[in-house]
Structures are given as C-alpha cells and as structure tokens.
Design a protein around this motif. Structure first.
Motif, PDB file in Angstrom:
ATOM      1  N   GLU A   4      91.704 -31.153 -24.576  1.00 20.43           N
ATOM      2  CA  GLU A   4      90.970 -32.342 -24.854  1.00 20.43           C
ATOM      3  C   GLU A   4      91.535 -33.752 -24.383  1.00 20.43           C
ATOM      4  O   GLU A   4      92.759 -33.793 -24.568  1.00 20.43           O
ATOM      5  CB  GLU A   4      90.321 -32.344 -26.094  1.00 20.43           C
ATOM      6  N   GLN A   9      86.405 -43.689 -20.083  1.00 26.39           N
ATOM      7  CA  GLN A   9      85.539 -43.450 -19.183  1.00 26.39           C
ATOM      8  C   GLN A   9      85.359 -44.951 -18.648  1.00 26.39           C
ATOM      9  O   GLN A   9      84.716 -44.844 -17.271  1.00 26.39           O
ATOM     10  CB  GLN A   9      84.455 -42.979 -19.456  1.00 26.39           C
ATOM     11  N   ALA A 164      85.162 -28.753 -17.430  1.00 28.24           N
ATOM     12  CA  ALA A 164      85.269 -30.103 -16.957  1.00 28.24           C
ATOM     13  C   ALA A 164      85.199 -30.248 -15.412  1.00 28.24           C
ATOM     14  O   ALA A 164      84.921 -31.124 -14.822  1.00 28.24           O
ATOM     15  CB  ALA A 164      86.522 -30.763 -17.737  1.00 28.24           C
ATOM     16  N   THR A 165      85.899 -29.346 -14.729  1.00 32.18           N
ATOM     17  CA  THR A 165      86.181 -29.361 -13.514  1.00 32.18           C
ATOM     18  C   THR A 165      84.718 -29.126 -12.632  1.00 32.18           C
ATOM     19  O   THR A 165      84.088 -29.684 -11.744  1.00 32.18           O
ATOM     20  CB  THR A 165      86.969 -28.061 -12.888  1.00 32.18           C
ATOM     21  N   GLY A 167      81.702 -29.894 -14.081  1.00 34.13           N
ATOM     22  CA  GLY A 167      81.061 -30.976 -14.405  1.00 34.13           C
ATOM     23  C   GLY A 167      81.227 -32.247 -13.754  1.00 34.13           C
ATOM     24  O   GLY A 167      80.596 -32.817 -13.035  1.00 34.13           O
ATOM     25  N   TYR A 168      82.703 -32.432 -13.347  1.00 35.95           N
ATOM     26  CA  TYR A 168      83.278 -33.530 -12.421  1.00 35.95           C
ATOM     27  C   TYR A 168      82.478 -33.175 -10.938  1.00 35.95           C
ATOM     28  O   TYR A 168      82.110 -34.200 -10.351  1.00 35.95           O
ATOM     29  CB  TYR A 168      84.502 -33.445 -12.634  1.00 35.95           C
ATOM     30  N   TRP A 222      74.995 -26.679 -15.879  1.00 33.55           N
ATOM     31  CA  TRP A 222      75.287 -27.541 -14.932  1.00 33.55           C
ATOM     32  C   TRP A 222      74.177 -27.893 -14.269  1.00 33.55           C
ATOM     33  O   TRP A 222      73.748 -28.938 -13.695  1.00 33.55           O
ATOM     34  CB  TRP A 222      76.521 -27.422 -14.314  1.00 33.55           C
ATOM     35  N   VAL A 290      91.050 -32.426 -12.097  1.00 29.74           N
ATOM     36  CA  VAL A 290      90.392 -32.767 -13.295  1.00 29.74           C
ATOM     37  C   VAL A 290      91.136 -32.182 -14.434  1.00 29.74           C
ATOM     38  O   VAL A 290      91.230 -31.033 -14.400  1.00 29.74           O
ATOM     39  CB  VAL A 290      88.881 -32.293 -13.199  1.00 29.74           C
ATOM     40  N   GLY A 293      88.981 -30.701 -20.544  1.00 27.72           N
ATOM     41  CA  GLY A 293      88.161 -31.743 -21.492  1.00 27.72           C
ATOM     42  C   GLY A 293      87.981 -32.962 -21.104  1.00 27.72           C
ATOM     43  O   GLY A 293      87.515 -33.652 -21.967  1.00 27.72           O
ATOM     44  N   TRP A 294      87.978 -33.254 -19.687  1.00 26.95           N
ATOM     45  CA  TRP A 294      87.601 -34.626 -19.164  1.00 26.95           C
ATOM     46  C   TRP A 294      86.049 -34.792 -19.392  1.00 26.95           C
ATOM     47  O   TRP A 294      85.454 -33.739 -18.938  1.00 26.95           O
ATOM     48  CB  TRP A 294      88.077 -34.747 -17.987  1.00 26.95           C
ATOM     49  N   PRO A 295      85.594 -35.510 -20.084  1.00 23.81           N
ATOM     50  CA  PRO A 295      84.176 -35.879 -20.496  1.00 23.81           C
ATOM     51  C   PRO A 295      83.351 -36.106 -18.992  1.00 23.81           C
ATOM     52  O   PRO A 295      83.820 -36.755 -18.306  1.00 23.81           O
ATOM     53  CB  PRO A 295      83.976 -37.000 -21.548  1.00 23.81           C
ATOM     54  N   VAL A 296      82.335 -35.586 -19.035  1.00 27.48           N
ATOM     55  CA  VAL A 296      81.285 -35.729 -18.017  1.00 27.48           C
ATOM     56  C   VAL A 296      80.250 -36.989 -18.160  1.00 27.48           C
ATOM     57  O   VAL A 296      79.547 -36.514 -19.448  1.00 27.48           O
ATOM     58  CB  VAL A 296      80.788 -34.650 -17.350  1.00 27.48           C
TER      59      VAL A 296
END
Length: 312
Positions: A4, A9, A164-165, A167-168, A222, A290, A293-296
């Motif tokens: 996470e 952001q 996360a990937t 979503g980014y 997605w 990315v 856990g990086w939030p989108v």
C-alpha cells in the motif's frame, strides 16, 4: 516495499534535472504532465558536492552556483511552456537516487530522464534504474520521444497486486482521450523454474484461454469505471513479451507497468533485453512505473473537462 502506498495525490509533479542533454526534453515532459493533472511543478537538482558514496563522479563537480543557475534556466523554460503553472525549485545535496526516492514520497509523479547514451551502463542509467524499484509515487521516465499519437499501452499481470497499474493506465487513457492496449503475459508451466515446459496436446490453447479469462476478470471493474476508454487486449507467452513491448514502445504515446523491488518487467525495460544502439533506443515513448497500491482518483476527475492549455 509495502503493498500500500500513501503518497499524497495532491502533491506536485517532481522533475529531476541534471544539466545533461536530455534535461530540456525531460522538463518539457514534466510540464505537460503537471498541466494535464492540474498539479504544481517542483524542479529539483541534486548537487553531489558533499556526496561521498560509491557512485560519486570522478570528474569535475559543479558548484552550488552552477546548480542554482541550472534551476533558474529550467524554471524559465517551464514558465514559458506553462505560464499558469505553479513552479518552484529546490537545490539539494546528496546522491541523486536517494534524494529523488525521498522526494517521491511527497509527489504525485516523479519525472526523470534516461541515460541511454552511456553504453557501459544499463539503458536507463543507475539513478533511473534504482527508482524503477524504489520510487514511492509513479515514476515517468523520458526515453527519447514525446509523442501525442498512438495508444496508452499497459503491461498487466492480472493479479490483485497489479490493480494500481491497470487503474493508472485507464485514467491516463481517459485523460489523453485515447484507446488503451492491455498486454498480458503468461508463463508456461515450468518456465518460471528455468526448465523446459511439458508439452501436452492442447496444452498451449488451454493455457492461453486461462490467461485470457484471468485478464478479462482483472479488467472488468476498470472498464465499468472508465466506459469511455476503448480497450484492446493482447495475450502473449513469456517468450514474446520483450519483442511485443519493444514494438509498443515505438507505436504508443505511453507505456505503463508496475513497480517493485523485484519488478521483473521494470528490469526488462531498463536492462539488457532492450540494450540496443543509442540511436534506436531514443525512438521510444515515455514509460510510467506505478507502485503497488497507488490509489486511482475518481474517474469523474478524468472526465471533468479539458486541462489547461497543452504546453506543446
């Protein structure tokens, strides 16, 4: 690295400048990203004067005055490209990889250039290669060409850790108004252990079908969140991934992949499989890595209307 990531952001786009020949193009790329994401821009130069680590340069070390001059020139260029963009500069002592990793904890995007003109090093250079495993926010590497044509291309693992990937990549495709090409690689049984896979009648077709099913499940949520993004799917075996990604890097406007200390795909991008003559390596699009856990952000943000004028 934990699964996470809690980097803000609302942080700035951070760009590292070093005065090399790729600095102007890397800075231009960072300005475009800051404008697109409606973010402030932080231009950072790491002065190595007091750095005593093993990667210290053996040549003439620029003075702090040289560093401040570089930042002034970079800020002037950035303001010309993005006149309404909030821009700040910082001069920091230390090793570039360590300092940039620290600043990635407060940024929404870290932008650096590659050193593909140095044949003795990995194709990105030691700093970018280190950040490819340790950056705490998405890392964008300028690799020679900034293009506004072609799709966004993402290497998707279809595992939960790769959400996360994906979503980014969806959000980038929405922001850029382009289609998304999703590449999913599957490994044949036994290949991961370095032994020849067992070949059974109909086995290849079954493995491919299972990979396509896993990819469809990973994409389902997605495509619902970003219905305006047209998606092309491409499932390839592990032996074909290097060639496939090399072609995608020359035809797309952005290549997206995951990041991590054991990131096999990141190693593919900066390591020997792409070690070609510099003139060929320069003709590839930027790569975004990315963290897990990086939030989108809410997709409504991506659809909220055009960003400020594109600084092209």
């Amino acid at each position: 690295m934990s699964s996470e990531v809690s980097a803000p952001q609302s942080g700035p786009v951070v760009v590292g400048v070093d005065g090399s020949r790729t600095t102007p193009a890397t800075l231009d790329l960072a300005v475009q990203e800051a404008v697109r994401h409606r973010a402030a821009l932080l231009v950072l130069h790491v002065w190595p004067g007091r750095y005593t680590g093993v990667f210290r340069s053996r040549g003439v070390v620029p003075s702090p005055a040289d560093g401040r001059r570089l930042l002034r020139v970079a800020a002037q260029r950035a303001r010309l490209a993005g006149p309404e963009l909030p821009i700040s500069t910082e001069l920091v002592d230390g090793g570039a990889a360590t300092v940039l990793t620290q600043y990635s904890a407060q940024g929404r995007l870290l932008v650096v250039g590659s050193r593909d003109d140095v044949p003795a090093r990995t194709s990105w250079g030691s700093t970018a290669a280190y950040l490819a495993h340790h950056s705490q926010c998405p890392l964008l590497v300028h690799r020679g060409v900034i293009t506004h044509d072609g799709p966004v291309v993402v290497a998707a693992s279809a595992r939960p850790s790769g959400a996360a990937t994906l979503g980014y990549a969806f959000r980038e495709a929405a922001l850029r108004g382009t289609r998304l090409v999703v590449i999913h690689m599957w490994t044949r049984p036994g290949a991961a252990e370095g032994v020849a896979p067992v070949v059974v009648p109909g086995g290849y077709a079954g493995e491919r079908a299972a990979a396509e099913h896993a990819l469809a499940e990973a994409l389902a949520s997605w495509t619902t969140r970003f219905p305006e993004v047209a998606v092309d799917r491409l499932v390839v075996p592990d032996l074909d991934i290097a060639y496939t990604v090399a072609r995608a890097s020359r035809r797309g406007q952005l290549l997206v992949a995951g990041i991590g200390r054991r990131g096999r795909f990141a190693e593919l991008l900066y390591g020997s499989p792409f070690a070609r003559p510099a003139a060929m390596r320069q003709a590839v699009c930027p790569a975004a890595l990315v963290p897990a856990g990086w939030p989108v952000a809410d997709p409504a943000v991506a659809r909220s209307g055009p960003a400020p004028a594109d600084p092209r």
